[in-house]
Design a protein around this motif. Structure first.
Motif, short mmCIF file in Angstrom:
data_model
loop_
_atom_site.label_atom_id
_atom_site.label_comp_id
_atom_site.label_asym_id
_atom_site.label_seq_id
_atom_site.Cartn_x
_atom_site.Cartn_y
_atom_site.Cartn_z
N ASN A 10 0.82 -1.21 0.00
CA ASN A 10 0.00 0.00 0.00
C ASN A 10 0.85 1.26 0.00
O ASN A 10 0.52 2.25 -0.67
N GLU A 11 1.95 1.23 0.74
CA GLU A 11 2.84 2.39 0.76
C GLU A 11 3.47 2.65 -0.60
O GLU A 11 3.80 3.79 -0.94
N GLN A 12 3.61 1.58 -1.39
CA GLN A 12 4.19 1.71 -2.73
C GLN A 12 3.11 1.94 -3.79
O GLN A 12 3.42 1.99 -4.98
N HIS A 13 1.86 2.08 -3.34
CA HIS A 13 0.73 2.32 -4.25
C HIS A 13 0.65 1.27 -5.36
O HIS A 13 0.48 1.59 -6.54
N LEU A 14 0.79 0.02 -4.94
CA LEU A 14 0.75 -1.08 -5.90
C LEU A 14 -0.63 -1.16 -6.55
O LEU A 14 -1.65 -0.87 -5.92
N ASP A 15 -0.66 -1.56 -7.79
CA ASP A 15 -1.91 -1.70 -8.54
C ASP A 15 -2.59 -3.00 -8.13
O ASP A 15 -2.28 -4.07 -8.64
N TRP A 16 -3.52 -2.90 -7.19
CA TRP A 16 -4.17 -4.09 -6.65
C TRP A 16 -5.00 -4.82 -7.70
O TRP A 16 -5.14 -6.04 -7.66
N LYS A 17 -5.54 -4.07 -8.63
CA LYS A 17 -6.33 -4.71 -9.69
C LYS A 17 -5.45 -5.63 -10.52
O LYS A 17 -5.85 -6.75 -10.88
N GLN A 18 -4.23 -5.20 -10.82
CA GLN A 18 -3.29 -6.02 -11.57
C GLN A 18 -2.83 -7.22 -10.75
O GLN A 18 -2.70 -8.33 -11.26
N VAL A 19 -2.60 -6.99 -9.46
CA VAL A 19 -2.20 -8.09 -8.57
C VAL A 19 -3.29 -9.16 -8.55
O VAL A 19 -3.01 -10.36 -8.66
N ALA A 20 -4.54 -8.72 -8.42
CA ALA A 20 -5.67 -9.67 -8.39
C ALA A 20 -5.73 -10.47 -9.69
O ALA A 20 -5.94 -11.70 -9.66
N SER A 21 -5.54 -9.80 -10.81
CA SER A 21 -5.59 -10.46 -12.11
C SER A 21 -4.47 -11.49 -12.25
O SER A 21 -4.71 -12.63 -12.67
N ASP A 22 -3.26 -11.11 -11.88
CA ASP A 22 -2.11 -12.01 -12.01
C ASP A 22 -2.21 -13.19 -11.05
O ASP A 22 -1.87 -14.33 -11.41
N ALA A 23 -2.68 -12.93 -9.83
CA ALA A 23 -2.82 -14.01 -8.85
C ALA A 23 -3.91 -14.99 -9.28
O ALA A 23 -3.78 -16.20 -9.09
N LYS A 24 -4.97 -14.47 -9.88
CA LYS A 24 -6.04 -15.33 -10.38
C LYS A 24 -5.53 -16.23 -11.50
O LYS A 24 -5.87 -17.42 -11.57
N LYS A 25 -4.70 -15.68 -12.37
CA LYS A 25 -4.10 -16.47 -13.45
C LYS A 25 -3.23 -17.59 -12.87
O LYS A 25 -3.26 -18.72 -13.36
N LEU A 26 -2.47 -17.26 -11.83
CA LEU A 26 -1.62 -18.27 -11.22
C LEU A 26 -2.45 -19.38 -10.59
O LEU A 26 -2.13 -20.56 -10.72
N ASN A 27 -3.53 -19.01 -9.92
CA ASN A 27 -4.41 -20.03 -9.35
C ASN A 27 -4.99 -20.94 -10.44
O ASN A 27 -5.17 -22.14 -10.24
N GLY A 28 -5.27 -20.36 -11.60
CA GLY A 28 -5.73 -21.16 -12.73
C GLY A 28 -4.66 -22.13 -13.21
O GLY A 28 -4.96 -23.26 -13.60
N LYS A 29 -3.41 -21.68 -13.17
CA LYS A 29 -2.30 -22.55 -13.58
C LYS A 29 -2.15 -23.73 -12.63
O LYS A 29 -1.75 -24.83 -13.04
N PHE A 30 -2.46 -23.52 -11.35
CA PHE A 30 -2.40 -24.62 -10.39
C PHE A 30 -3.35 -25.74 -10.80
O PHE A 30 -3.01 -26.92 -10.73
N GLU A 31 -4.55 -25.35 -11.20
CA GLU A 31 -5.55 -26.36 -11.59
C GLU A 31 -5.05 -27.19 -12.77
O GLU A 31 -5.17 -28.42 -12.77
N ASP A 32 -4.49 -26.51 -13.75
CA ASP A 32 -3.95 -27.20 -14.92
C ASP A 32 -2.79 -28.10 -14.52
O ASP A 32 -2.66 -29.24 -15.00
N ALA A 33 -1.95 -27.60 -13.60
CA ALA A 33 -0.77 -28.37 -13.17
C ALA A 33 -1.17 -29.60 -12.36
O ALA A 33 -0.53 -30.66 -12.47
N ILE A 34 -2.21 -29.47 -11.53
CA ILE A 34 -2.69 -30.63 -10.76
C ILE A 34 -3.19 -31.71 -11.71
O ILE A 34 -2.87 -32.89 -11.56
N TYR A 35 -3.97 -31.29 -12.69
CA TYR A 35 -4.52 -32.23 -13.67
C TYR A 35 -3.39 -32.96 -14.40
O TYR A 35 -3.38 -34.19 -14.51
N LYS A 36 -2.41 -32.20 -14.88
CA LYS A 36 -1.30 -32.80 -15.62
C LYS A 36 -0.44 -33.69 -14.73
O LYS A 36 0.06 -34.72 -15.17
N HIS A 37 -0.30 -33.29 -13.47
CA HIS A 37 0.50 -34.09 -12.53
C HIS A 37 -0.09 -35.48 -12.36
O HIS A 37 0.63 -36.48 -12.34
N PHE A 38 -1.42 -35.56 -12.25
CA PHE A 38 -2.04 -36.86 -12.03
C PHE A 38 -2.30 -37.63 -13.32
O PHE A 38 -2.60 -38.81 -13.28
#
Length: 212
Positions: A98-126
């Motif tokens: 917050n002190e660095q005025h980070l773009d939370w909207k971008q953080v949310a978008s990127d973190a959501k993409k990473l969570n989506g990658k987890f799902e794909d990775a779990i599927y491929k792992h098994f």
């Protein structure tokens, strides 16, 4: 004045969305088996060695969600050493962001993409786990050693949500088959009482027992 009053709730809403996605990352990594998948996926997305993630987590006592946020800060010109020093002064990673005025909207978008990658990775792992196991050996990665106190901070509902996602994609892979076919009982983490206990222990210690 009215414009400012409108903008502030928007920023607050973006931060809440980002925090939710970051906590989902941390919750998925609470399980010792899923942690390896989280580690691989995040290292690939950030294009850094997994060993670096492990070192950063240990040095700053950051969950996987928090270390992802730290890399967002680093991407905006904040040195990891400066982040570590501020954490030592008893600031938390959200305050620093917050002190660095980070773009939370971008953080949310990127973190959501990473969570989506987890799902794909779990599927491929098994579908075929040998490549993941080989990579862990090559990179000398041990999920049972990749644990910090901050990993305890996830809540039981968050772990249960992550568990449900994990089981969904694990079971889909088991239904599909693939080169390895049926998922072995030793890889099933959440469908029995023993597996629930494994998650509880893993959440608290980072070393969940593997069901027989």
């Amino acid at each position: 004045m009215f414009a400012l009053l409108f903008v502030l709730p928007c920023f607050a809403g973006d931060q809440q969305k980002a925090e939710k996605q970051l906590r989902k990352i941390s919750a998925m990594a609470a399980d010792v088996t899923a942690r390896g998948i989280v580690s691989r996926s995040m290292a690939d997305l950030l294009d850094i060695p997994r060993a670096q993630l492990v070192r950063e987590r240990r040095a700053m006592n950051l969950s996987y969600g928090s270390v992802f946020l730290a890399h967002h800060l680093a991407g905006h010109g904040i040195k990891m050493l400066d982040i570590a020093l501020q954490l030592q002064r008893h600031k938390n990673i959200l305050q620093i962001a917050n002190e660095q005025h980070l773009d939370w909207k971008q953080v949310a978008s990127d973190a959501k993409k990473l969570n989506g990658k987890f799902e794909d990775a779990i599927y491929k792992h098994f579908l075929r786990s040998d490549p993941d196991k080989s990579r862990d050996l090559a990179e000398k990665y041990d999920a049972t050693q990749d644990w910090v106190n901050a990993d305890r901070e996830v809540t039981e509902p968050e772990v249960e949500e992550a568990q449900a996602i994990y089981v969904l994609w694990r079971d889909r892979a088991g239904t599909t088959g693939g080169t390895e076919g049926v998922v072995t009982s030793s890889e099933r983490l959440a469908s029995s009482r023993l597996e629930e206990q494994a998650h509880d222990v893993g959440r608290l210690t980072g070393r969940a027992p593997t069901p027989k």
